[in-house]
Design an enzyme around this catalytic site. Sequence first.
Site, PDB file in Angstrom:
ATOM      1  N   LYS A 175      -0.336   4.373  -0.688  1.00 51.97           N
ATOM      2  CA  LYS A 175      -0.968   5.108  -0.024  1.00 51.97           C
ATOM      3  C   LYS A 175      -0.213   6.349  -0.418  1.00 51.97           C
ATOM      4  O   LYS A 175      -0.270   6.729  -1.774  1.00 51.97           O
ATOM      5  CB  LYS A 175      -0.441   5.420   2.095  1.00 51.97           C
ATOM      6  N   SER A 189       2.832  -1.982  10.384  1.00 57.35           N
ATOM      7  CA  SER A 189       4.910  -1.962  10.475  1.00 57.35           C
ATOM      8  C   SER A 189       5.453  -4.055  10.168  1.00 57.35           C
ATOM      9  O   SER A 189       6.709  -3.964  11.000  1.00 57.35           O
ATOM     10  CB  SER A 189       5.163  -1.676  11.849  1.00 57.35           C
ATOM     11  N   ASN A 215       0.860  -1.198   0.019  1.00 55.15           N
ATOM     12  CA  ASN A 215       0.056  -0.383  -0.110  1.00 55.15           C
ATOM     13  C   ASN A 215       1.308   1.263   0.290  1.00 55.15           C
ATOM     14  O   ASN A 215       1.467   1.815   0.661  1.00 55.15           O
ATOM     15  CB  ASN A 215      -1.472   0.033   1.123  1.00 55.15           C
ATOM     16  N   GLU A 264      -5.601  -4.734  10.409  1.00 57.22           N
ATOM     17  CA  GLU A 264      -4.292  -3.931  10.663  1.00 57.22           C
ATOM     18  C   GLU A 264      -4.912  -3.284  11.438  1.00 57.22           C
ATOM     19  O   GLU A 264      -5.485  -1.892  11.524  1.00 57.22           O
ATOM     20  CB  GLU A 264      -4.069  -3.003   9.600  1.00 57.22           C
ATOM     21  N   GLU A 314      -6.815   4.463   8.051  1.00 56.37           N
ATOM     22  CA  GLU A 314      -6.217   5.988   7.618  1.00 56.37           C
ATOM     23  C   GLU A 314      -8.152   6.688   6.842  1.00 56.37           C
ATOM     24  O   GLU A 314      -8.057   7.862   6.949  1.00 56.37           O
ATOM     25  CB  GLU A 314      -5.619   6.071   6.705  1.00 56.37           C
ATOM     26  N   GLY A 347       2.642   2.591  10.619  1.00 58.57           N
ATOM     27  CA  GLY A 347       3.534   2.917  11.019  1.00 58.57           C
ATOM     28  C   GLY A 347       3.929   4.444  11.674  1.00 58.57           C
ATOM     29  O   GLY A 347       4.038   4.937  11.962  1.00 58.57           O
ATOM     30  N   HIS A 392      -9.749   0.961   4.945  1.00 54.76           N
ATOM     31  CA  HIS A 392      -8.251   1.832   5.649  1.00 54.76           C
ATOM     32  C   HIS A 392      -8.332   1.802   6.356  1.00 54.76           C
ATOM     33  O   HIS A 392      -9.607   2.705   6.889  1.00 54.76           O
ATOM     34  CB  HIS A 392      -7.460   1.771   4.853  1.00 54.76           C
TER      35      HIS A 392
HETATM   36  P1  PGA Z   1       3.269   0.491   6.871  1.00 51.41           P
HETATM   37  O1  PGA Z   1       1.677   0.623   6.709  1.00 51.41           O
HETATM   38  O2  PGA Z   1       2.896  -1.158   6.972  1.00 51.41           O
HETATM   39  O3  PGA Z   1       3.380   1.351   6.880  1.00 51.41           O
HETATM   40  O4  PGA Z   1       2.587   0.658   8.975  1.00 51.41           O
HETATM   41  C1  PGA Z   1       0.397  -0.289   6.706  1.00 51.41           C
HETATM   42  C2  PGA Z   1      -1.052  -0.307   6.045  1.00 51.41           C
HETATM   43  O5  PGA Z   1      -1.731   0.895   6.749  1.00 51.41           O
HETATM   44  O6  PGA Z   1      -1.589  -0.778   4.980  1.00 51.41           O
END
Ligand code: PGA
Length: 307
Positions: free
Chosen positions: A65, A263, A63, A217, A149, A223, A147
């Site tokens: 983003k 992460s 992803n 997640e 976010e 993140g 997601h």
């Molecule tokens: P990250 O994000 O690996 O940077 O923690 C994962 C995601 O949001 O799909």
Amino acid sequence: MAMVSTYCPQFSGLRRSCPKLDNSQSQCFVQHISSQFRLSSSRKPCRAVVAMAGSGKFFVGGNWKCNGTKDSITKLVSDLNSAKLESDVDVVVAPPFVYLDLVKASLTDRIEVSAQNSWVGKGGAFTGEISVEQIKDLGCKWVILGHSERRHIIGEDDQFIGKKAAYALSEGLGVIACIGELLEEREAGKTFDVCFQQLKAFADAVPSWDNIVIAYEPVWAIGTGKVATPEQAQEVHVAVRDWLKKNVSEEVASKTRIIYGGSVNGGNCAELAKKEDIDGFLVGGASLKGPEFATIVNSVTAKKVAA
Ligand code: PGA
């Protein structure tokens, strides 16, 4: 069997702790034992060499983003095109919308392309939105929905996300359906409740689970560099699979890939991949580096056990 001692401590951060076996814990234990039997007795022959509780192929999504420029994305695509990827993995990347066409046109067919979001219905007068029809028109096969976010920053709710999933599926896109709890929800012992509620919103809306991959997640791990331990992730993945079994069907529980995100990187993927209910990953930051993403894809080898 060492299962009593290895199983109970897995319920450490959530609703259960196991100082001794009481009734509910013995029930967990019985479920665990039956899931172990399911693993060893009812898998297709090829499953015998791979430690997975589900029967789906390992799946790794990147992803990207809201990151990248034409230059950095061209370099990333070139790194991915030259990466050596294990064959028994479904690999998908999700670039920002504005680069979907560029990526689709230059990326090897070995890797499928996903959008990061889609409009809830047919395209039209919806300024700033991107329709499922347009995503398909570019040759993309997947869309990420739900997601965290988009749930927590943009404010999308369960029902809206469920509708989006239903529409995308009805038009033939695969859906990477994200679920996961906030830190305060975990600390309040609500991890399962939150995940099940988000799952139910998908289940209530979609006609079929054939083309859905569930991404667990935990929001506190996204993140932050604070990856869930393999035990923490496995614990929720087992619960999600059990939920599917009880609320959808045994077949869907077995077939649906449940991937972990938050992460994941080249250093921690192998330990996570060894967990039998972790069927792959959704990777953010580390998917922006081609060689590291390839390492994560290839962590499928950590899953394989001696035949
Ligand atoms: P990250 O994000 O690996 O940077 O923690 C994962 C995601 O949001 O799909």
